[in-house]
Design an enzyme around this catalytic site. Structure first.
Site, PDB file in Angstrom:
ATOM      1  CE  LYS A  21       6.921   0.687   4.590  1.00 35.77           C
ATOM      2  NZ  LYS A  21       6.868   1.446   3.330  1.00 35.77           N
TER       3      LYS A  21
ATOM      4  CB  SER B  56       6.758   5.239   4.265  1.00 35.07           C
ATOM      5  OG  SER B  56       6.613   4.262   3.271  1.00 35.07           O
TER       6      SER B  56
ATOM      7  CB  SER C  26       8.002   4.478   0.533  1.00 38.22           C
ATOM      8  OG  SER C  26       7.146   5.590   0.735  1.00 38.22           O
TER       9      SER C  26
END
Lengths: 489, 69, 496
Positions: free
Chosen positions: A80, A155, A179
């Site tokens: 990420k 997210s 997330s």
């Protein structure tokens, strides 16, 4: 030709060690899949091909010599874009870090590299990890591979998509209010948030320091355990990381669910939930009972205050954590021969997206003189009450089982007009961050439109083994995790 | 922006439904205490690498618009 | 430039006002590495050469606490009679400034590591106790430098993350002299403890003053002004005197004092208002979530206490009690740690504390001052080594040389002549204590001055000194003086 979507880390690892497959082939396949799946917008930065192949070749040399660096040697993984990767651009999905290339690895990155993993790129996410749909990225929304008109969740949307669409065999995300777990649910993969302090946060761009944790995405629970084992453990550079030994998570997996005591909190079955979600979760509970687990209804009475509590604490910490993005030492700067104050204002106005600005403002307000007691201090007290709810339940339960979200993946643009509506998607995941507990999500069904439904399994602090064992037992008895999305055109 | 912030703040006011007068705030989510760092110099950093991301530099300094006292 | 008015004159010029002064000191700690990262904390490197992602506040970095910082804070607390908090917390102080890398400073706010405490002073002959409010730990910021072109500033983060101790006094002082004495005493303590080098000029020991006045006897405090930018003890005294004067004159003229921050201008010798946004600043303090509370056990406090250098007060008391020195000697010798260390080294070489004290306070200190060796923060070179001085005193005590000859030997040691024993031998300065040669010399002298002998025997006792002098001359000063005295007296009285 190797089809990545069909492989798990465990299977690929076995093939690599047998010599049936090379790391270079795997790496090439990953890069091809990424290129073919660009419309999913899962990646912000794809690693340089030459660099990727060099890493893969080094893995191949070790594998041929019979001295692999570990179970992840030669495995293509994605990270990420809030997690620092030395020499590889790290943007936090923001314009303000558009050209930022760290000179340092996050601890989790370094541990993966030490294990021989091949990092194929940095995945898309909500800007500074603030969001539940990956629509807050300055680099465009990521799309759900099961239906590209839908969100992948956030997210860590990009990391979930990368695994679901076969662009990497596993990936890392971060989870502050859900997330990792929400995108895992929406994308039909396994995602886990470890206990707060289990995994180092050093090098992870901070959103809410007392809530953030790094965790893995994978196709199945075994892979998830492998990845967790590779990144977990004390880090002297992170004063909030726990100085506790890391168990062999893979070894704990096959214990089965017989005698497992499962708690089902009544507050997690709310009005307005998508009926198929409720059905799938209740079905999962029956599956567990069939495996010999016992279930009991419990109450987590302060659940309804979790979202408010979270949005005070997280935004307060974020408002302070994001103060460093001022255009002085790194990142974008807008000055136009302006004064210092103007430089600060323009840089941050241009560099941050609207959701980030919203949260900084909320957080600043919550900490300001005259409001601190009413907001921040109050929220920290309610947090104590929320934690106590869980402590009490775990006195007589091994794990808690819940839905992950009230619905399956919604359409792009559906909730962007009303931030509060968006915040409520986190309703089942947020308490777990506030209490610092481990939580794993794995598929437990699909709705009428073919969208995945995720089951959440929550454990006591440092109870990852229990959670993994329960998840593995469920997975072994079901086929949900084997389904893959239609290959992107 | 202000209307959404107002709506969010109104929602957050829910917290006032709870009596927390006898509750301690959660200071940290940790039960254990870490050890402290030894006082040794371990810096081996390369100044150029650290300044590489600077939007503006002057030699080994970071450059910013003038600070008016 | 006029020197600050003495406290006495100031008081009478103040009419019926009294001043209330509190001091805030920031002391840079003498650790090897910074408070939250492993960068060197040493002064003087080229810009940004002592930096890393942590002290530059790069994305994702986290602080890791240096244990020595906690130990030093405990030392300071113990030395000033503070309560050491079993648990204290880190807090973030949020504001924007280019030298503040993270946009917040990690400090301690509601729960500092030390509370209460005091420092005892002697100011112009009177005893004075100044209480401390608190002592806490925090990180220093980087440094802004205005560049030559004038339109930009340059930032150096070498100092970012250097550990600081903030020491806050209660507003217990009422004159510039008291403030000066407090600062000097506090500086001596931190230097003695080895936790700070106390260098005001270089900025490792900084002082801000809070000054207000009120009518004598009033209980409510007047509006206070904060004064910054004082780079020496003298500057602090002058600035405070100026401020007190300004407050008194303003109030006497019917004006009001603004609560504000003012900067001391050393050239113009006045304070000026800082047009600063900081006066209205809301720092939005909250507990730092990246750092657990600082837990200090009794065991740690004991460990620190055992490892602590002896403090000035304790050392002075020991010199009096154990070494039997007069108070005055003890006070002079402990006024500087290096001087006290030197003195003790002399005593270690030869255990005659009073003699050592006389030599150190007399001949040695005179030379130290002449050569301005005491301008260094720590004296590393002494006119004679402690070992040699001890040896010299030993020679006197053994009767090998007289006190007078010792002075000669001392001068030669200072000039680079080496060890006293060697000098005495080389120059043949060994005291004559054999009765034979002395008697011979006495006979010689008495024979040469029969008229004076007669005068002495007739009652002019003072002539003894003359004869002693003559015998010493005849023996080239080497005769043992008490022996000469005894033998001469006997001879003159007709006993020998």
């Amino acid at each position: 030709m190797t089809t990545l979507p069909g492989l798990t880390i465990a299977e690929a690892g076995a093939q690599l060690r047998r010599g049936d497959l090379s790391a270079t082939e795997l790496a090439r396949a990953a890069l091809q899949r990424i290129a073919a799946g660009r419309e999913l917008n899962a990646f912000i930065t794809v690693a340089d091909e030459a660099e990727v192949l060099r890493t893969a070749e080094a893995a191949d040399r070790r594998l041929r010599a019979g001295t692999p660096a570990g179970p992840l040697d030669g495995i293509p993984l994605a990270i990420k874009d809030v997690i620092a990767t030395a020499g590889l651009r790290t943007t936090a999905a923001s314009r303000i870090l558009e050209r930022f290339v760290p000179s340092y690895d996050a601890t989790v990155t370094a541990r993966l590299r030490a294990g021989g993993a091949v990092i194929v790129g940095k995945t898309n996410c909500d800007e500074f990890a603030m969001g539940s749909s990956n629509e807050n990225s300055a680099y465009g929304a990521a799309r759900n591979p099961w239906d590209t008109s839908r969100v992948p969740g956030g997210s860590s949307g990009g990391s979930a998509v990368a695994v679901a669409a076969g662009m990497a065999l596993g990936s890392l995300g971060t989870d502050t209010g859900g997330s990792i777990r929400l995108p895992a649910s929406y994308c039909g993969v396994v995602g886990m948030k470890p206990t707060y302090g289990r995994v180092s946060r050093f090098g992870v761009i901070a959103y809410a320091s007392s809530l953030d944790q790094v965790g893995p995405f994978a196709h199945d629970v075994t892979d998830c355990a492998l990845l967790l084992g590779a990144i977990a453990g004390h880090d002297p550079r992170d004063s909030t990381s726990a100085d506790l030994p890391v168990p062999d998570y893979a070894a704990a997996l096959e214990g089965g669910a017989k005698g497992l005591r499962i708690a089902i909190p009544r507050e997690y079955f709310v009005e307005g939930m998508q009926p198929e979600v409720e059905r799938a979760v209740r079905g999962a509970v029956r599956t567990f009972e069939g495996l010999g687990a016992t279930t009991a209804p419990v109450s987590l009475p302060h659940t309804e205050y979790a979202v408010s509590t979270y949005y005070v604490i997280a935004t307060a910490e974020a408002s302070s954590n994001l103060a460093r993005y001022d255009g002085v030492r790194y990142g974008a700067r807008v000055d136009d021969d302006a004064s210092l104050l103007e430089m600060y204002r323009r840089t941050r106005a241009a560099g941050f997206g609207p959701e980030v600005k919203r949260r900084i403002m909320l957080g600043t307000y919550a900490l300001s003189s005259g409001y601190y007691d009413a907001y921040y201090l109050k929220a920290q007290k309610v947090r104590t009450l929320i934690r106590r709810d869980f402590t009490e339940v775990f006195e007589s339960a091994d794990v808690i089982v819940t839905p992950t979200a009230p619905t399956t993946a919604f359409r792009l643009g559906e909730k962007t007009a009303d931030p509060l509506q968006m915040y409520l998607s986190d309703i089942f995941t947020i308490s777990i961050n506030l209490a610092g507990l481990p939580g794993l999500v794995l598929p437990c069904g699909f709705d009428e439109t073919g969208q995945p439904i995720g089951l959440q399994i929550v454990g006591p602090p440092f109870g990852e083994e229990k959670v993994l064992r329960a998840a593995r037992a469920f997975e072994a008895a079901t086929e949900w995790h084997r389904r893959r999305p239609p290959v992107a055109a | 922006m202000t209307t959404t912030l107002d709506a969010i703040l109104t929602y957050i006011d829910k917290l006032n439904e709870l009596d927390t007068s006898a509750v301690e705030p959660t200071a940290q989510v940790l039960d254990r205490l870490p050890s402290w760092r030894d006082d040794v110099v371990t810096n081996g950093e390369d100044t150029d690498a650290l300044l590489a991301n600077a939007p503006a530099r002057d030699g080994d300094f970071f450059r910013v618009p003038k600070i008016i006292e | 430039m006029a020197s600050p008015p003495a406290a006495g004159r100031r008081v009478s010029a103040m009419g019926d006002f009294e001043a209330v002064i509190g001091l805030e000191v920031h002391a840079e700690m003498l650790t090897q590495s910074k408070i939250f990262c492993g960068c060197s904390a040493a002064f003087g490197a080229p810009p940004n050469h002592h930096t890393c992602p942590v002290c530059l506040g790069m994305p994702g970095v986290l602080p890791a606490l240096n244990r020595r910082v906690v130990e030093f804070a405990i030392r300071a607390g113990l030395a000033t009679h503070c309560t050491i908090a079993p648990t204290s917390r880190w807090a973030r102080k949020n504001y924007f400034y280019p030298d503040l890398a993270k946009g917040y400073q990690i400090s301690q706010y509601e729960l500092p590591i030390c509370l209460g405490g005091w420092i005892d002073l002697v100011v112009e002959g009177a005893a004075k106790r100044v209480r401390l409010t608190r002592i806490h730990m925090e990180e220093d910021t980087g440094k802004n430098i205005h560049d030559a072109h004038g339109s930009e500033s340059l930032v150096d983060f070498n100092r970012s993350g250097v550990p600081l101790l903030e020491i806050v006094s209660e507003p217990d002082m009422s004159t510039p002299a008291e403030a000066g004495a407090y600062l000097r005493a506090l500086r001596a303590i931190v230097v003695y403890l080895g936790i700070c080098d106390g260098n005001m000029e270089e900025g490792s020991f900084r002082c801000d003053a809070n000054v207000s006045v009120r009518k004598r006897g009033a209980t409510k405090l007047g509006v206070k002004a904060e004064v910054k930018n004082m780079n020496s003890f003298r500057a602090v005294e002058k600035a405070i005197a100026y401020e007190i004067d300004r407050h008194v004159r303003t109030l006497e003229d019917g004006g009001t004092i603004l609560q504000e921050t003012r900067l001391w201008d050393a050239d113009r010798e006045e304070t000026r208002s800082m047009r600063s946004k900081e006066s209205a600043h809301d720092y939005r303090y909250f507990p730092d979530p990246d750092l657990p509370p600082v837990v200090v056990s009794e065991a740690l406090i004991e460990e620190v206490r055992r490892g602590m250098p002896e403090l000035p007060d304790a050392r002075r008391a020991r010199f009096v009690a154990a070494l039997k020195l007069p108070e005055y000697d003890a006070e002079v010798l402990t006024s500087r740690r290096d001087l006290a260390d030197y003195f003790e080294a002399v005593v270690a070489a030869h255990p005659n504390a009073k003699a050592a004290s006389n030599w150190v306070m007399g001949d040695v200190l005179r030379l130290v001052k002449e050569r301005k060796l005491d301008e260094a923060l720590v004296i590393t070179e002494w006119p004679v080594s402690a070992a040699h001085l001890g040896e010299l005193i030993a020679l006197i005590d053994a009767g090998t040389i007289s006190g007078k000859i010792a002075k000669t030997v001392f001068e030669e040691m200072v000039a680079g002549g080496g060890a006293p024993g060697a000098i005495v031998e080389a120059r043949g300065l060994v005291q004559v204590s054999d009765e034979g040669p002395i008697l011979a010399a006495i006979d010689q002298v008495l024979a040469a001055h029969p008229d004076k002998v007669a005068d002495f025997r007739a009652g002019k006792d003072k002539l003894l000194g003359f004869f002693v002098g003559q015998v010493m001359k005849a023996t080239e000063g080497k005769a043992n003086p008490p022996l000469v005295n005894r033998l001469l007296a006997a001879k003159l009285r007709g006993e020998g």
